[in-house]
Motif scaffolding. Structure first.
Motif, PDB file in Angstrom:
ATOM      1  N   TYR A  66      41.057   6.263  19.112  1.00 45.80           N
ATOM      2  CA  TYR A  66      39.834   5.316  18.902  1.00 45.80           C
ATOM      3  C   TYR A  66      38.752   5.245  20.216  1.00 45.80           C
ATOM      4  N   PRO A  67      37.673   4.804  20.021  1.00 47.41           N
ATOM      5  CA  PRO A  67      37.165   4.908  21.307  1.00 47.41           C
ATOM      6  C   PRO A  67      37.493   3.751  22.266  1.00 47.41           C
ATOM      7  N   GLU A  68      37.026   4.041  23.410  1.00 44.94           N
ATOM      8  CA  GLU A  68      37.602   3.190  24.447  1.00 44.94           C
ATOM      9  C   GLU A  68      37.327   1.645  24.146  1.00 44.94           C
ATOM     10  N   GLY A  69      38.525   1.051  24.408  1.00 45.20           N
ATOM     11  CA  GLY A  69      38.446  -0.463  24.363  1.00 45.20           C
ATOM     12  C   GLY A  69      38.861  -0.780  22.914  1.00 45.20           C
ATOM     13  N   GLN A  70      39.142  -0.300  22.193  1.00 48.07           N
ATOM     14  CA  GLN A  70      39.922  -0.391  20.852  1.00 48.07           C
ATOM     15  C   GLN A  70      41.274  -0.122  21.106  1.00 48.07           C
ATOM     16  N   ILE A  71      42.042  -1.205  21.085  1.00 47.41           N
ATOM     17  CA  ILE A  71      43.517  -1.101  21.538  1.00 47.41           C
ATOM     18  C   ILE A  71      44.307  -1.428  20.113  1.00 47.41           C
TER      19      ILE A  71
END
Length: 205
Positions: free
Chosen positions: A89-94
């Motif tokens: 996923y894009p950075e920040g989606q955890i």
């Protein structure tokens, strides 16, 4: 299953495809003695497009344990499934998830006659043997096969209703979907080509 409108699978033809490609099913019954689960192969009968009918067999005494024919039964068909990492996923989606293709089929099984059970057993063998270079058939030893068949009970279940899901990252953007598919197809971790193929069916590139 959890009600998730954007993942609903309502097309009977797609449910038939799922059964056809994933014939190892879980049969669940809520009996007087409690829940009972068994696992058997199922095949589709030739029916109208919007009608789903499956046939199988169970080994004795499973037909008694399940109280088959006495009440509604759940048959679960599970297609490709697997872990989806937030690394894709894009950075920040955890938050990770699990993609899957699953159908819950409901109906009251019909117990088949001995002759029809033997016919269905033959169709099961022929269905799975057709890929072999020299297919085996029950007709090669009719008497012996009929002897073994006496230890089984044939069933037909016309599906009264189904609850199915295609959870394949439909809530993600195209670039994220492409990264997930690439990771499932050729990644070193959590490689899952079958799940990637299912994703490509709902996310044509």
């Amino acid at each position: 299953m959890r009600y998730t409108p954007h993942f609903l699978l309502e097309d009977a033809a797609e449910v038939k495809r799922l059964i056809r490609e994933n014939p190892w099913a879980t049969i669940v019954s809520n009996t007087a003695a409690g829940l009972v689960a068994s696992h058997y192969p199922v095949i589709l009968e030739d029916t109208a497009d919007d009608v789903i009918s499956i046939v199988s067999h169970v080994g004795r005494p499973d037909e008694q344990l399940h109280e088959l024919g006495q009440h509604e039964t759940l048959v679960i068909v599970q297609g490709p499934h697997g872990y989806i990492s937030p690394n894709w996923y894009p950075e920040g989606q955890i938050i990770p998830t699990w993609n899957h293709v699953t159908a819950h089929l409901y109906g009251t099984p019909e117990i088949l006659s001995d002759d029809e059970n033997f016919r269905v057993l033959g169709e099961l063998v022929d269905h799975f043997e057709q890929r072999m270079p020299e297919p085996v058939s029950l007709q090669l030893d009719d008497a012996g096969a009929r002897g073994v068949a006496r230890g089984t009970v044939g069933i037909r279940m016309r599906v009264a209703r189904f609850d199915a899901r295609l959870k394949l990252s439909q809530n993600k953007g195209p670039e994220v979907v492409d990264r997930i598919i690439d990771a499932l197809e050729s990644g070193d971790v959590y490689s899952n080509p079958a799940l990637a193929e299912e994703m490509k069916r709902v996310h044509p590139r």
